[in-house]
Design a protein around this motif. Structure first.
Motif, PDB file in Angstrom:
ATOM      1  N   HIS B  25       0.857  -1.302   0.007  1.00 43.10           N
ATOM      2  CA  HIS B  25      -0.107   0.047  -0.056  1.00 43.10           C
ATOM      3  C   HIS B  25       0.843   1.324  -0.047  1.00 43.10           C
ATOM      4  CE1 HIS B  25      -2.953   3.020   0.941  1.00 43.10           C
ATOM      5  NE2 HIS B  25      -3.937   1.942   0.722  1.00 43.10           N
ATOM      6  N   PRO B  26       0.634   2.299  -0.993  1.00 41.59           N
ATOM      7  CA  PRO B  26       1.479   3.304  -1.128  1.00 41.59           C
ATOM      8  C   PRO B  26       1.450   4.215   0.024  1.00 41.59           C
ATOM      9  CG  PRO B  26      -0.598   3.588  -2.455  1.00 41.59           C
ATOM     10  CD  PRO B  26      -0.362   2.135  -1.846  1.00 41.59           C
ATOM     11  N   ALA B  27       0.607   4.372   0.969  1.00 38.26           N
ATOM     12  CA  ALA B  27       0.498   5.004   2.147  1.00 38.26           C
ATOM     13  C   ALA B  27       1.790   4.539   3.249  1.00 38.26           C
ATOM     14  CB  ALA B  27      -0.790   5.160   2.823  1.00 38.26           C
ATOM     15  N   ILE B  29       4.150   2.382   2.088  1.00 36.88           N
ATOM     16  CA  ILE B  29       5.585   2.825   1.504  1.00 36.88           C
ATOM     17  C   ILE B  29       6.106   4.484   2.013  1.00 36.88           C
ATOM     18  CG2 ILE B  29       6.857   3.254  -0.615  1.00 36.88           C
ATOM     19  CD1 ILE B  29       6.085   0.227  -0.256  1.00 36.88           C
ATOM     20  N   ALA B  30       4.991   5.131   1.953  1.00 41.58           N
ATOM     21  CA  ALA B  30       5.436   6.637   2.188  1.00 41.58           C
ATOM     22  C   ALA B  30       5.886   6.890   3.651  1.00 41.58           C
ATOM     23  CB  ALA B  30       4.201   7.601   1.871  1.00 41.58           C
ATOM     24  N   ILE B  32       7.127   4.460   5.338  1.00 42.17           N
ATOM     25  CA  ILE B  32       8.283   3.693   5.809  1.00 42.17           C
ATOM     26  C   ILE B  32       9.537   4.807   5.204  1.00 42.17           C
ATOM     27  CG2 ILE B  32       9.868   2.002   4.932  1.00 42.17           C
ATOM     28  CD1 ILE B  32       7.499   0.000   4.921  1.00 42.17           C
ATOM     29  N   GLN B  33       9.407   5.207   4.080  1.00 40.63           N
ATOM     30  CA  GLN B  33      10.252   6.364   3.458  1.00 40.63           C
ATOM     31  C   GLN B  33      10.596   7.529   4.426  1.00 40.63           C
ATOM     32  OE1 GLN B  33       8.598   6.803  -0.475  1.00 40.63           O
ATOM     33  NE2 GLN B  33       9.947   5.430  -1.460  1.00 40.63           N
ATOM     34  N   PHE B  36      12.639   6.478   7.363  1.00 37.78           N
ATOM     35  CA  PHE B  36      13.953   6.329   7.059  1.00 37.78           C
ATOM     36  C   PHE B  36      14.485   7.790   6.679  1.00 37.78           C
ATOM     37  CE2 PHE B  36      13.543   1.887   5.913  1.00 37.78           C
ATOM     38  CZ  PHE B  36      14.551   1.540   6.609  1.00 37.78           C
ATOM     39  N   ILE B  50       1.900  12.754   5.025  1.00 32.15           N
ATOM     40  CA  ILE B  50       0.917  11.872   4.193  1.00 32.15           C
ATOM     41  C   ILE B  50      -0.306  12.690   4.165  1.00 32.15           C
ATOM     42  CG2 ILE B  50       0.291   9.758   3.816  1.00 32.15           C
ATOM     43  CD1 ILE B  50       2.696   8.818   5.225  1.00 32.15           C
TER      44      ILE B  50
END
Lengths: 111, 111
Positions: B25-27, B29-30, B32-33, B36, B50
DNA sequence: AGGTTATATTCCAATATTACGATGAATAGA
DNA sequence: TCTATTCATCGTAATATTGGAATATAACCT
């Protein structure tokens, strides 16, 4: 559920998530592993190999095809599926890059 | 839909699929990114970063926590989230191994 | 053409996921 | 204590996914 607000995310984020989503089912993992194991391509042996009904397998194959992981070529009445190694390398690169992220943590601030 | 027949697959297959699903799910991913990128941990800044509602973000965080990717520690009224680098390396290893599969194709038989 | 085999499509029930408003619990500060 | 802030949880609507029965399609053989 349902609507994923893709417009709130970048192209890359959506793409990565989509790849992960496709890999997010054990049947599809099993199909991929089996296709890798058997160097020769496979047809509906997958239906026997994996214990799901033929329409279900067919659907999973469709999903895998949708991101380009597998290819199918018709030979007679049966269809021969195999991994598209180029595309696989491609996806592998995308995911691998994401996974190789490291925290640039000088000091952990809280966790 | 619904019932995924997990019993038809191996432990490893189910685990891998589950990890992939969480990343699917892009959310997430976002999230996590962003975790980081910001070395320091984050709280509900994620809600601003987000563009989703707070309960939605909270839900995604819960999913990420469920596979151990992130940790949260309470500090005052806010909660500080960050990547669990050990667990991340762990998952990274599992996925990486799967991705590094190569077709042992001597000759392509059909595709 | 008729029959067989292999695969894809369609349809539907059961279930899961996403998103968010409303509400609750916990804490810090006035 | 009262209030504001932050986050989690509950409840619900909208939508997506899985699985498989029924059916369609396509290719082959006789």
């Amino acid at each position: 559920m349902g609507i994923t607000k893709s417009d709130k995310f970048t192209e890359a984020q959506n793409r990565l998530a989509n790849i992960a989503k496709v890999l997010g089912h054990p049947a599809r993992i099993a199909i991929i592993q089996h296709l890798f194991k058997i160097d020769s391509c496979i047809c509906g042996d997958l239906v026997n190999e994996i214990g799901l009904a033929q329409p279900t397998i067919s659907q999973h194959l469709k999903v895998l095809k949708s991101v380009g992981i597998i290819q199918g070529s018709i030979s007679g009445t049966s269809v021969c599926y195999c991994i598209d190694q180029d595309e696989w390398n491609n996806l592998s690169e995308i995911i691998g890059q994401f996974l190789s992220q490291k925290a640039n943590t000088v000091d952990d601030v809280c966790c």
